[in-house]
Motif scaffolding. Structure first.
Motif, PDB file in Angstrom:
ATOM      1  N   LYS A 386      37.099  26.486  46.531  1.00 18.82           N
ATOM      2  CA  LYS A 386      35.845  26.879  45.872  1.00 18.82           C
ATOM      3  C   LYS A 386      36.059  27.157  44.394  1.00 18.82           C
ATOM      4  N   ARG A 387      37.171  27.799  44.087  1.00 16.57           N
ATOM      5  CA  ARG A 387      37.482  28.088  42.682  1.00 16.57           C
ATOM      6  C   ARG A 387      38.995  28.147  42.523  1.00 16.57           C
ATOM      7  N   ALA A 388      39.472  27.626  41.416  1.00 15.38           N
ATOM      8  CA  ALA A 388      40.902  27.762  41.081  1.00 15.38           C
ATOM      9  C   ALA A 388      40.964  28.236  39.635  1.00 15.38           C
ATOM     10  N   LEU A 389      41.518  29.421  39.466  1.00 15.32           N
ATOM     11  CA  LEU A 389      41.497  30.057  38.137  1.00 15.32           C
ATOM     12  C   LEU A 389      42.877  30.068  37.493  1.00 15.32           C
ATOM     13  N   ILE A 390      42.920  29.707  36.229  1.00 13.52           N
ATOM     14  CA  ILE A 390      44.150  29.918  35.459  1.00 13.52           C
ATOM     15  C   ILE A 390      43.811  30.983  34.424  1.00 13.52           C
ATOM     16  N   VAL A 391      44.500  32.109  34.507  1.00 17.79           N
ATOM     17  CA  VAL A 391      44.214  33.210  33.578  1.00 17.79           C
ATOM     18  C   VAL A 391      45.487  33.551  32.793  1.00 17.79           C
ATOM     19  N   PRO A 392      45.599  33.049  31.571  1.00 20.27           N
ATOM     20  CA  PRO A 392      46.796  33.336  30.771  1.00 20.27           C
ATOM     21  C   PRO A 392      46.957  34.846  30.565  1.00 20.27           C
ATOM     22  N   GLY A 393      48.208  35.266  30.437  1.00 19.61           N
ATOM     23  CA  GLY A 393      48.478  36.702  30.317  1.00 19.61           C
ATOM     24  C   GLY A 393      48.075  37.301  28.997  1.00 19.61           C
ATOM     25  N   SER A 394      47.954  36.476  27.965  1.00 19.35           N
ATOM     26  CA  SER A 394      47.550  37.007  26.667  1.00 19.35           C
ATOM     27  C   SER A 394      46.900  35.886  25.868  1.00 19.35           C
ATOM     28  N   GLY A 395      46.239  36.272  24.791  1.00 16.26           N
ATOM     29  CA  GLY A 395      45.636  35.276  23.904  1.00 16.26           C
ATOM     30  C   GLY A 395      46.703  34.361  23.328  1.00 16.26           C
ATOM     31  N   LEU A 396      47.896  34.907  23.090  1.00 18.71           N
ATOM     32  CA  LEU A 396      48.974  34.084  22.525  1.00 18.71           C
ATOM     33  C   LEU A 396      49.505  33.076  23.543  1.00 18.71           C
ATOM     34  N   VAL A 397      49.573  33.496  24.809  1.00 19.35           N
ATOM     35  CA  VAL A 397      49.984  32.545  25.851  1.00 19.35           C
ATOM     36  C   VAL A 397      48.941  31.427  25.924  1.00 19.35           C
ATOM     37  N   LYS A 398      47.677  31.827  25.848  1.00 16.20           N
ATOM     38  CA  LYS A 398      46.596  30.842  25.932  1.00 16.20           C
ATOM     39  C   LYS A 398      46.710  29.839  24.770  1.00 16.20           C
ATOM     40  N   ARG A 418      40.677  30.174  31.706  1.00 16.35           N
ATOM     41  CA  ARG A 418      40.015  31.435  31.377  1.00 16.35           C
ATOM     42  C   ARG A 418      40.650  32.141  30.175  1.00 16.35           C
ATOM     43  N   GLU A 419      40.038  33.236  29.793  1.00 20.75           N
ATOM     44  CA  GLU A 419      40.595  34.117  28.750  1.00 20.75           C
ATOM     45  C   GLU A 419      41.508  35.158  29.397  1.00 20.75           C
ATOM     46  N   ALA A 420      42.320  35.812  28.572  1.00 26.21           N
ATOM     47  CA  ALA A 420      43.370  36.700  29.081  1.00 26.21           C
ATOM     48  C   ALA A 420      42.858  38.012  29.689  1.00 26.21           C
ATOM     49  N   GLY A 421      43.528  38.456  30.731  1.00 25.72           N
ATOM     50  CA  GLY A 421      43.230  39.752  31.347  1.00 25.72           C
ATOM     51  C   GLY A 421      43.825  39.825  32.743  1.00 25.72           C
ATOM     52  N   CYS A 422      43.623  40.953  33.403  1.00 25.80           N
ATOM     53  CA  CYS A 422      44.179  41.140  34.750  1.00 25.80           C
ATOM     54  C   CYS A 422      43.425  40.318  35.788  1.00 25.80           C
ATOM     55  N   SER A 423      42.126  40.187  35.561  1.00 22.61           N
ATOM     56  CA  SER A 423      41.308  39.279  36.358  1.00 22.61           C
ATOM     57  C   SER A 423      41.417  39.524  37.868  1.00 22.61           C
ATOM     58  N   MET A 424      41.594  38.459  38.613  1.00 28.62           N
ATOM     59  CA  MET A 424      41.533  38.534  40.076  1.00 28.62           C
ATOM     60  C   MET A 424      42.782  39.154  40.710  1.00 28.62           C
ATOM     61  N   CYS A 425      43.684  39.655  39.879  1.00 29.19           N
ATOM     62  CA  CYS A 425      44.821  40.378  40.455  1.00 29.19           C
ATOM     63  C   CYS A 425      44.302  41.608  41.191  1.00 29.19           C
ATOM     64  N   LEU A 426      43.320  42.288  40.595  1.00 26.69           N
ATOM     65  CA  LEU A 426      42.712  43.422  41.305  1.00 26.69           C
ATOM     66  C   LEU A 426      41.196  43.453  41.168  1.00 26.69           C
ATOM     67  N   GLY A 427      40.624  42.501  40.432  1.00 27.02           N
ATOM     68  CA  GLY A 427      39.172  42.368  40.416  1.00 27.02           C
ATOM     69  C   GLY A 427      38.410  43.583  39.917  1.00 27.02           C
ATOM     70  N   MET A 428      38.885  44.201  38.852  1.00 24.74           N
ATOM     71  CA  MET A 428      38.048  45.239  38.233  1.00 24.74           C
ATOM     72  C   MET A 428      37.008  44.577  37.335  1.00 24.74           C
ATOM     73  N   ASN A 429      37.226  43.321  37.011  1.00 29.75           N
ATOM     74  CA  ASN A 429      36.241  42.543  36.251  1.00 29.75           C
ATOM     75  C   ASN A 429      35.482  41.682  37.267  1.00 29.75           C
ATOM     76  N   PRO A 430      34.614  40.770  36.823  1.00 27.26           N
ATOM     77  CA  PRO A 430      33.835  40.029  37.831  1.00 27.26           C
ATOM     78  C   PRO A 430      34.619  39.010  38.666  1.00 27.26           C
ATOM     79  N   ASP A 431      35.916  38.793  38.398  1.00 27.47           N
ATOM     80  CA  ASP A 431      36.667  37.774  39.154  1.00 27.47           C
ATOM     81  C   ASP A 431      37.157  38.345  40.485  1.00 27.47           C
TER      82      ASP A 431
END
Ligand SMILES: CC(C)[C@H](C(=O)O)[C@@H](O)C(=O)O
Ligand code: SF4
Length: 786
Positions: A386-398, A418-431
C-alpha cells in the motif's frame, strides 16, 4: 586526561573515569557531560523546570537541539514556519515550545528550514558534534548510537535532561562491562542490522541490563561508521545502557572535515587523534559478561513477535509457542502470534506485507539508502504494497542521496521520497500503520502499537526491507539475482590498521542461546561498585531545594502483574507523549491493555478491577520492567494514577532512574521466593507496606515479607524529598575546576562558536541568519535557524 592506570581498563572504564567530577562513598558519581542533544518530546518539562527555578543552561555551546519526532515528512517547499506547517495541535505545540525554549536559553537549533535538521542521532555524528571519548546524552534511549565513535553515549529521562541543562553533569553509577565479540566475515546480503538482531536474539532484551556493551572483533573492525552506529543504536534493545566501539582509522576518516570536529591537520586535530588512539580496552581488561558470535552463524534476520529478541532467520518459520520453556513464555508467545496475525510453522518468506518503512535512527543514513537502492533499482514494488516510505535521517542525507540520484531510483520503483524525521518508527507524526497492517521496517522496536495502534512490525535491515517491498512479502535478499555474491555492503573503505586490542575469542566463556541463560545474563549482580574514599554524601542544606514529596512508608493495595519485558510504549503509548506537562497521564496508563476498541474499559485488565483501581504499588513477577524508550512519561503516568512503587525482579536502567527522579521507589527483588510472597499478597487483594527507612516490605498485618536493597544516595534523596539538581549545584567549584582542566587537556570540546551567542537571551527571532563561525571558529556561512 588519559592518565596511565595500574588496573587494566576497558574502553568504557577509560571514558567514564575521564569524566568523574566527584565520587561518593557509596559509588554515586557526578559525571561530566560533554555533549547534550535535545529534541522536542523530552525537553519541554525540563526547560519549564529550569525557568521555574530561575536556572540557566550551563553550556549552550555543548548543547544542540533539533525537532524530529513530531515533524511531518511531507514536502517542505511551502514551509513558512513550524507553527503553520504542523497541522496536529499537540505536535505543533511541542515543536513551537522547543523553538521558544532554544531562543530563550540561547541554544543552537536546526529547525525545519535548515537542511541540517533530522533525527537527533543522525545529525550529531554528521556535524562532528559526537566525538570519540566524549560523554553524550539525550532525552532519548537511542543515544547509544553515538557509541560507535567510542563515546559513552546513553539516554536519559526529562528530569535528567533538566539536570544536564542546569549543571552539565549527571548523577550516576558505574555500569558493568559487557563484551560482544563478532569474528569472521559477513556473508553477502548480511548487514550490521542482522548482526545486532542476531546478538539481541542471543542475549535477550534484558541481557545487557546494567551494562555497557563493547562491540569488538574482526567484523566490527571491518564495518563503516554508519554500520557501527546501527549496531550501537540497538544496544538499548539488548537492555544495555550504552554500546561502544573503540575508535580507529575508520572513525578518524569519518570525522575529517566535519563542521564541529577539530580542523583536520591542525595541531588540535593531531592532539585529539593521539588521545582518541588511547581509547582502547587494555589487553588484560576484565569484562563482567562475555559473548562471542561467529559471523558465519549470522544470516538475514527478521523479527516475528513483539519484542526485538523475537528473531528468526528469514529462512526459518514462525515459532511454535507450545515449545517454549515456561508457561509464562508459552502464554506470551500465544499472545504475540495472535497480535501479529501469524500461525506457528508458517515460513517467514510466506508472510505478506502491507507497508514498508526504510528510515529511523537505526537505518536512515546514506549508506542504508544506497544499499536499499541497489536492491530496488530497475524494479517496482509489488501490487499489494500500500505504501513504501523512504525517510532520510537528515536533510543532509536527503541532499546527498538526491545528488547520487537515489531518490529517482526509489521514486521509479514506487517508493515515496520523504523529508527527514522519525516518521513511522513510532508514528508521532501522521506516518502510521492502520490497525492490523503489517510493516517491513528498518526501525528498532516492534512493540505492540508502536507504528500505529494494532500495527504489526517486522524489524529487518534496509536491503531486506527493500526486498520485501519488491516481493510483497518478507523475502530473502540473497535470492535477488543481481544481489547474491556481491561484496559485503557495509565494508568500510579505509584500510584497517592493526590495533593492539583485547579482541581475542574466549571460547570457555561463550554463551549459548537458551532461555535459562538469557535469564541468567539479565540477573547479573548490578552493584559491584568500588568504594572510593572521597567525600561523603551531603545532606540537603539550605541551598538544596526540597522539590519532591518525601517517600518514607507507603501502604496500599498492590496490583499483581505477571508479564516480562513490560515496555514503556505499553506503559504510556506515543500519542500521550505530546504533552508539555508532567501531569494528567494517569487515565492513559497502560492504555492499550486497559481499554477496548471503542474506549470501554477492558474488564480483564488488573487496574480495572477492584480493589486494584486504587493500587499504589505494582508487583510484577516478569523481569525487565520499563524496558524500551526513555520516556519519563511512563513514571509520570504511574505516579498520576497513584502508583508510587513498582516491585519486579529487574528493571530497565532508564525507567529505574526516571522513577527516583519523581519521588517513586522501584524495588528490584531477585529472590523468587521473596517476590512470590509479595505477589501472593497482591493477588489476595491485601495491602502491602513498603518501609523505606528500614528497607522492609510487610504484609497487611505488619508481618515482614522480605527485605530489599536500595542505593544509599537514592534513599537519602527519597526520604528527604531532595531535588538533586540543587545538590549538584552545590558542587559548583568542583564542576568549574573540572571544566578548566578539560579546556586545557581537550580544548576541542569547548564549543567556541556557540559560546559567542551565549547571553543573547530571548531577543532572537526564529529566522535563518548567517552565522560566520561554527564552534570550531571556522568561517562556514551556513545559516542557523535563529
Ligand atoms: C520520545 C523518546 C522518549 C523515545 C525514546 O526514548 O526512545 C523515542 O525516541 C522512541 O524511540 O520511543
Ligand atoms: S527510535 Fe525512532 S522515534 Fe526514537 S529517536 Fe530513533 S527514529 Fe526517533
Amino acid at each position: 586526561m588519559p592518565a596511565a592506570e595500574r588496573i587494566p581498563q576497558t574502553l568504557y572504564d577509560k571514558v567514564f573515569q575521564a569524566h568523574i567530577v566527584d565520587e561518593k562513598l557509596d559509588g554515586t558519581i557526578l559525571l561530566y557531560i560533554d555533549r547534550h542533544l535535545v529534541h522536542e518530546v523530552t525537553s519541554p518539562q525540563a526547560f519549564e523546570g529550569l525557568e521555574v527555578a530561575g536556572r540557566k543552561v550551563r553550556r549552550p555551546d555543548c548543547t544542540l537541539a533539533t525537532t524530529d519526532h513530531n515533524v511531518p515528512t511531507t514536502s517542505r517547499k511551502a514551509l513558512k514556519d513550524i507553527a503553520s506547517f504542523i497541522q496536529e495541535d499537540d505536535s505543533r505545540t511541542q515543536c513551537v515550545t522547543l523553538e521558544e525554549n532554544v531562543k530563550k536559553f540561547g541554544i543552537t537549533y536546526f529547525g525545519l528550514s535548515d537542511k541540517r535538521q533530522g533525527i537527533v542521532h543522525v545529525i550529531g555524528p554528521e556535524q562532528g558534534f559526537t566525538l570519540p571519548g566524549t560523554t553524550v546524552v539525550c532525552g532519548d534511549s537511542h543515544t547509544s548510537t553515538h557509541g560507535a565513535f567510542g563515546a559513552l553515549a546513553f539516554g536519559i529521562g526529562t528530569s535528567e535532561v533538566e539536570h544536564v541543562l542546569a549543571t552539565q553533569c549527571l548523577i550516576t553509577k558505574r555500569s558493568k562491562n559487557m563484551r560482544i565479540q563478532i569474528d569472521g566475515e559477513l556473508a553477502p546480503g548480511v548487514s550490521s542490522k542482522d548482526v545486532v538482531l542476531h546478538a539481541i536474539g542471543k542475549i535477550g532484551t534484558a541481557g545487557g541490563t546494567g551494562a555497557v556493551i563493547e562491540f569488538c572483533g574482526s567484523v566490527i573492525r571491518s564495518l563503516s561508521i554508519e554500520a557501527r552506529m546501527s549496531i550501537c543504536n540497538m544496544s538499548i534493545e539488548g537492555g544495555a545502557r550504552a554500546g561502544m566501539v573503540a575508535p580507529d582509522d575508520i572513525t578518524f576518516e569519518y570525522l575529517k572535515g566535519k563542521p564541529l570536529a577539530p580542523k583536520y591537520g591542525s595541531d588540535e586535530w593531531n592532539r585529539a587523534v593521539a588521545y582518541w588512539k588511547s581509547l582502547r580496552s587494555d589487553p588484560d581488561a576484565k569484562y563482567d559478561i562475555d559473548v562471542f558470535i561467529d559471523a558465519k552463524d549470522i544470516v538475514p534476520t527478521v523479527t516475528w513477535g513483539t519484542s526485538p529478541e523475537d528473531v528468526v532467520p528469514i529462512t526459518g518459520v514462525v515459532p511454535d509457542p507450545e515449545t517454549f520453556a515456561t508457561d509464562a513464555k508459552k502464554a506470551a508467545g500465544r499472545r504475540m502470534l495472535e497480535y501479529m496475525g501469524l500461525v506457528a510453522g508458517t515460513p517467514m518468506e510466506d508472510v505478506v506485507v502491507d507497508k514498508v518503512f526504510i528510515g529511523s535512527c537505526t537505518n536512515s543514513r546514506i549508506e542504508d539508502l544506497r544499499a536499499a537502492a541497489r536492491v530496488v533499482k530497475g524494479k517496482h514494488i509489488a501490487a499489494n504494497i500500500k505504501r513504501a516510505l523512504i525517510v532520510p535521517g537528515s536533510g543532509l542525507v536527503k541532499e546527498q542521496a538526491e545528488a547520487e540520484g537515489l531518490n529517482k531510483i526509489f521514486s521509479e520503483a514506487g517508493f515515496e521520497w520523504r523529508e527527514a524525521g522519525c516518521s513511522m518508527c513510532l508514528g508521532m507524526n501522521p506516518d502510521i500503520l492502520s490497525p492490523k497492517e503489517r510493516c517491513a521496517s528498518t526501525s528498532n522496536r516492534n512493540f505492540e502499537g508502536r507504528q500505529g495502534a494494532q500495527g504489526r512490525t517486522h524489524l529487518m535491515s534496509p536491503v531486506m526491507a527493500a526486498a520485501a517491498a519488491i516481493a510483497g512479502k518478507l523475502a530473502d535478499v540473497r535470492k535477488f539475482s543481481d544481489y547474491n555474491g556481491s561484496p559485503h555492503i557495509e565494508a568500510a573503505v579505509t584500510p584497517e590498521p592493526t590495533p593492539a586490542t583485547t579482541e581475542k575469542a574466549h571460547p570457555d566463556e561463550r554463551i549459548e542461546t537458551d532461555d535459562v541463560e538469557k535469564e541468567a545474563l539479565a540477573d547479573q549482580p548490578e552493584d559491584s561498585f568500588p568504594q572510593v574514599n572521597t567525600s561523603v554524601i551531603r545532606s540537603g542544606g539550605a541551598a538544596a531545594p526540597a522539590g519532591l514529596p518525601k517517600f518514607t512508608v507507603l501502604k496500599g493495595i498492590a496490583a499483581p502483574m505477571e508479564k516480562a519485558n513490560i515496555d514503556t510504549d505499553a506503559i504510556i503509548p506515543k500519542q500521550f507523549l505530546k504533552t508539555i506537562k508532567r501531569t494528567g497521564l494517569g487515565s492513559a496508563l497502560f492504555y492499550e491493555m486497559r481499554y477496548l476498541e471503542g474506549g470501554a474499559e477492558n474488564p480483564d485488565f488488573v487496574l480495572n478491577r477492584e480493589p486494584y483501581r486504587g493500587a499504589k504499588i505494582i508487583v510484577c513477577t516478569g523481569a525487565n520492567f520499563g524496558c524500551g524508550s526513555s520516556r519519563e512519561h511512563a513514571p509520570w503516568a504511574l505516579n498520576d494514577f497513584g502508583v508510587k512503587s513498582v516491585i519486579a525482579p529487574s528493571f530497565a536502567d532508564i525507567f529505574f532512574n526516571n522513577s527516583f527522579k519523581n519521588g517513586m521507589l522501584p524495588i528490584p527483588i531477585k529472590d523468587k521466593a521473596d517476590l512470590e510472597k509479595v505477589h501472593a499478597e497482591a493477588v489476595a487483594g491485601r495491602e502491602v507496606e513498603i518501609d523505606l527507612p528500614n528497607q522492609v516490605i510487610r504484609g497487611a498485618g505488619g508481618e515482614e515479607l522480605c527485605k530489599f536493597d536500595v542505593e544509599e544516595f537514592r534513599k537519602h534523596c527519597l526520604v528527604n524529598g531532595l531535588d538533586d539538581i540543587g545538590l549538584t549545584m552545590q558542587m559548583e567549584e568542583k564542576i568549574a575546576e573540572f571544566e578548566r582542566t578539560m579546556s586545557e587537556e581537550t580544548p576541542w570540546l569547548d564549543g567556541k562558536g556557540y559560546l559567542k551567542r551565549k547571553g543573547q537571551g530571548g531577543k532572537l527571532a526564529v529566522k535563518a541568519v548567517p552565522v560566520p563561525r561554527t564552534n570550531r571558529g571556522e568561517v562556514k556561512g551556513e545559516p542557523l535557524e535563529w
